[in-house]
Design a protein around this motif. Structure first.
Motif, PDB file in Angstrom:
ATOM      1  N   ASP A   1     -36.645 -19.074 -15.170  1.00  0.00           N
ATOM      2  CA  ASP A   1     -35.378 -18.344 -14.939  1.00  0.00           C
ATOM      3  C   ASP A   1     -35.554 -17.275 -13.857  1.00  0.00           C
ATOM      4  O   ASP A   1     -35.065 -16.147 -13.981  1.00  0.00           O
ATOM      5  N   GLY A   2     -36.304 -17.634 -12.832  1.00  0.00           N
ATOM      6  CA  GLY A   2     -36.481 -16.737 -11.685  1.00  0.00           C
ATOM      7  C   GLY A   2     -37.478 -15.617 -11.909  1.00  0.00           C
ATOM      8  O   GLY A   2     -37.720 -14.800 -11.019  1.00  0.00           O
ATOM      9  N   GLU A   3     -38.071 -15.557 -13.109  1.00  0.00           N
ATOM     10  CA  GLU A   3     -39.003 -14.460 -13.392  1.00  0.00           C
ATOM     11  C   GLU A   3     -40.437 -14.979 -13.437  1.00  0.00           C
ATOM     12  O   GLU A   3     -40.735 -15.984 -14.097  1.00  0.00           O
ATOM     13  N   ASN A   4     -41.336 -14.293 -12.722  1.00  0.00           N
ATOM     14  CA  ASN A   4     -42.750 -14.678 -12.715  1.00  0.00           C
ATOM     15  C   ASN A   4     -43.447 -13.972 -13.884  1.00  0.00           C
ATOM     16  O   ASN A   4     -43.741 -12.784 -13.831  1.00  0.00           O
ATOM     17  N   ASP A   5     -43.661 -14.718 -14.969  1.00  0.00           N
ATOM     18  CA  ASP A   5     -44.255 -14.181 -16.193  1.00  0.00           C
ATOM     19  C   ASP A   5     -45.770 -14.117 -16.018  1.00  0.00           C
ATOM     20  O   ASP A   5     -46.410 -15.142 -15.829  1.00  0.00           O
ATOM     21  N   ARG A   6     -46.329 -12.915 -16.066  1.00  0.00           N
ATOM     22  CA  ARG A   6     -47.738 -12.741 -15.687  1.00  0.00           C
ATOM     23  C   ARG A   6     -48.705 -12.996 -16.847  1.00  0.00           C
ATOM     24  O   ARG A   6     -48.335 -12.828 -18.018  1.00  0.00           O
ATOM     25  N   PRO A   7     -49.957 -13.354 -16.541  1.00  0.00           N
ATOM     26  CA  PRO A   7     -50.901 -13.787 -17.579  1.00  0.00           C
ATOM     27  C   PRO A   7     -51.668 -12.650 -18.248  1.00  0.00           C
ATOM     28  O   PRO A   7     -51.761 -11.549 -17.729  1.00  0.00           O
ATOM     29  N   HIS A   8     -52.222 -12.972 -19.425  1.00  0.00           N
ATOM     30  CA  HIS A   8     -53.145 -12.091 -20.140  1.00  0.00           C
ATOM     31  C   HIS A   8     -54.477 -12.831 -20.230  1.00  0.00           C
ATOM     32  O   HIS A   8     -54.576 -13.882 -20.865  1.00  0.00           O
TER      33      HIS A   8
END
Length: 680
Positions: A434-441
């Protein structure tokens, strides 16, 4: 009924795992609920009356089961890093459920029909490269895991997968229990002769924690390795080596022999069921190597080049031990001890002289500086997110513009609930939705020398390279920049995954890098140039023997998974001895067996893949040549490496990515030169 926090989105900073609020009794119901939720998502995809499209089938499938993935990553990471009897019991109950769910997807005929419809129409879809890769991966995920099997064979596959998941867990539990139960209790200080002061202090501390007098040496690497390397008492070295080498091989309730035989039989049976000759044929179809023949040829070619050097080194080491102490036959428990003595003689280099320059905190800072100089990353230690143990350090990672890149967990010291070795893992992958770059852990877990009452944690040079290695994996996870979670970060072919980790080790040997962080923990003095010169000079010391050792593990792995039918193997030890025949230097030790604690291939994901370490060394030596040509902190080469390798995950064929970075295929000569196996 109270809502289970694991089944809801975490209302935490950066969406991190709420470790302190999770209780063991949350896990089983959370797994069951998440499996039901994921099944409902699959049903929605399957029952969609619209024509199958890339978006409503392939993409929807990749983003399904997100909460189940999060719960699994938290639970199984803790089962490796902070386990207990209850978590191990839950793992035995949960693993078959997950295996069953996985099969529910891959053996779902209606779902496969939709996937196949998209796959068959792929030429007309105008997909991006990443989308094409995802489509291929999803289709193969079904076709390679039984989607085309008749119903009775599908049921057989389910039973095999359930059994394999249980056996693999049990194998790991036994190895951990064997490691934890053994202690070499020493009450006479003379028996510690040769041992460095900090190793003695650590052994004293361990004894105090166990409320015993004297000193205790354990099978944990930070305790085991110094004793095998420095202790003069040959009888005690032998005793410890026999204990270490017999893990899972004691014909007791922790014995892994039957488990090994069952695992390889079931893997072979599974491969046959799916139409493959062997487990290795099945696995390697999705690797750079493609088939067992390529792997065997690769390992044997290396063997041919390394064996003469290894035999020469072994002869030299044997003669040295005889001259020094009258040792007639060099045994396995003598190797590390005399190699260290010989190294000191040849290079005047002793790990104990190096350790003061490698205080753990300084090395952590050093790896951060290297990451900053290469990729512009900043690491800020934060204390406002949950940890699963007090030892864990937590960092927020940002880029040079202050943009949030990742959360990073680092866990460095051994403890009873933690398996041995070192690894990188993921608590949450990166993806774009949805256009959002979800960053990793991202997390790295190691087992380093602990601080004592008088000294901080001072690392051996081997531990320094281990930290850089795992951090290389971590960078692969942190810098991920792909759309789909299943292609993100380290989700690449297993013979490519070691490239980022192994290439980063090279900076440990470079003056320009060492001067940034290798400072004496008491005086602040930068590591002297003569020590750096000795580190570099000794880098190829006994490299033939080291290479032969790695080749032997690769050949053992292949012998279990690509050779004769496992049904004909009755003795784990006899099979292993046959596999080691061409790589053997030391006399065999009847009481010891490698396979029964070979966690990489029987618990981890390296079955038919242990060769990957040497394979990736070819890539990393070639890649580092490029850095050396342009300068080890070259921004342009680092940018190419980041853009074409680290950020791309599994979006394209690895060789395509590598050639885009390097401009050509890797040359094995770079590795052979670096290892000193051929002259420059």
């Amino acid at each position: 009924m109270t809502k289970n926090l694991l089944n809801n989105s975490f209302k935490t900073k950066y969406n991190t795992a709420p470790f302190s609020k999770i209780e063991n009794n949350h896990y089983l119901p959370a797994f069951k609920q998440a499996i039901n939720d994921a099944k409902a998502e699959i049903d929605t995809i399957t029952n969609n009356e619209a024509e199958p499209t890339f978006s409503n089938t392939i993409e929807a499938l990749d983003f399904s089961g997100d909460q189940l993935s999060r719960i699994s990553s938290i639970f199984f990471n803790l089962n490796s890093a902070e386990t207990n009897d209850e978590i191990q019991r839950i793992a035995q109950e949960v693993s078959p459920l997950l295996s069953e769910f996985s099969n529910d997807i891959t053996l779902n005929e209606d779902l496969f029909k939709r996937v196949k419809a998209v796959y068959d129409n792929k030429e007309a879809l105008n997909l991006t490269t990443e989308q094409q890769t995802l489509l291929d991966k999803k289709y193969k995920g079904f076709s390679r895991n039984g989607a085309n099997l008749p119903e009775d064979k599908k049921q057989e596959l389910r039973e095999i997968d359930k059994e394999l998941s249980k056996l693999s867990l049990k194998f790991g539990e036994n190895v951990l229990a064997e490691t934890n139960k053994y202690e070499l209790h020493i009450t006479n200080e003379a028996d510690l002769g040769g041992l460095p002061e900090n190793a003695k202090e650590d052994a004293k501390q361990t004894a105090e924690q166990k409320e015993k007098d004297g000193w205790i040496i354990t099978l944990q690497h930070p305790s085991y390795v110094p004793f095998m390397t420095y202790a003069k008492n040959r009888a005690l070295r032998k005793k410890l080596a026999l204990a270490f080498g017999s893990k899972g091989f004691n014909n007791d309730d922790l014995d892994n022999q039957e488990i090994v035989l069952n695992i390889v039989k079931l893997r072979h049976k599974r491969a046959n069921l799916l139409g493959y000759k062997t487990h290795a044929n099945f696995v390697l179809e999705e690797r750079m190597a493609k088939n067992p023949e390529t792997v065997t040829t690769f390992l044997n070619d290396l063997l041919e080049k390394a064996k003469p050097a290894a035999e020469k080194e072994f002869k030299t080491l044997s003669a040295f031990a005889k001259d020094l102490d009258g040792i007639e036959t060099l045994q396995k428990w003598d190797g590390a001890y005399y190699a260290e003595k010989l190294k000191q003689k040849l290079f005047d280099l002793d790990d104990e002289k190096l350790k003061p320059y490698f205080k753990l905190e300084n090395v952590i800072n050093g790896v951060f500086i290297v990451a900053n100089k290469l990729f512009g990353l900043q690491f800020e230690e934060i204390n406002d997110i949950d940890k699963y143990h007090d030892d864990v350090l937590t960092y927020k990672v940002t880029d040079c513009d202050g943009n949030y890149i990742s959360i990073f967990y680092a866990d460095f010291f051994p403890r009873a609930g933690k398996r041995g070795g070192a690894w990188m893992t993921v608590y949450k992958p990166q993806f774009i939705k949805d256009g959002e770059n979800d960053r990793p852990h991202i997390s790295i877990v190691c087992n380093f020398t602990k601080p004592t009452k008088t000294k901080p944690s001072l690392l051996t040079f081997n531990e320094v390279t281990t930290l850089f290695h795992e951090f290389g994996h971590a960078l692969h996870g942190m810098l991920a920049n792909t759309t789909y979670p299943s292609l993100s970060g380290t989700s690449v072919f297993w013979d490519f995954v070691e490239l980022p980790s192994q290439v980063l080790e090279n900076w440990c040997y470079e003056q320009e890098a060492l001067e940034l962080f290798a400072t004496h923990y008491e005086t602040g003095e930068v590591i002297p140039m003569d020590l750096i010169a000795k580190i570099k000079a000794s880098a190829t010391f006994n490299e033939g023997m080291q290479t032969l050792r790695q080749i032997s593990f690769g050949l053992l792995d292949m012998s279990w998974h690509s050779g004769e039918s496992p049904e004909s193997i009755s003795s784990v030890k006899a099979h292993e001895s046959k596999a080691f025949k061409n790589t053997k230097l030391y006399p065999d030790v009847a009481e010891n067996c490698m396979s029964t604690s070979f966690s990489h291939i029987f618990q981890g994901g390296y079955s038919s893949g242990y060769y990957s370490y040497k394979w990736a060394e070819v890539l990393d030596a070639d890649a580092f040549e490029y850095f050396k040509e342009e300068g080890i902190f070259s921004k342009s080469v680092a940018a190419k490496f980041k853009d074409n390798v680290l950020s791309q995950g599994g979006t394209e064929d690895p060789m395509t990515l590598y050639k885009r970075f390097r401009g050509k295929e890797p040359q094995p000569e770079a590795l052979l030169k670096r290892a000193g196996l051929i002259k420059e």
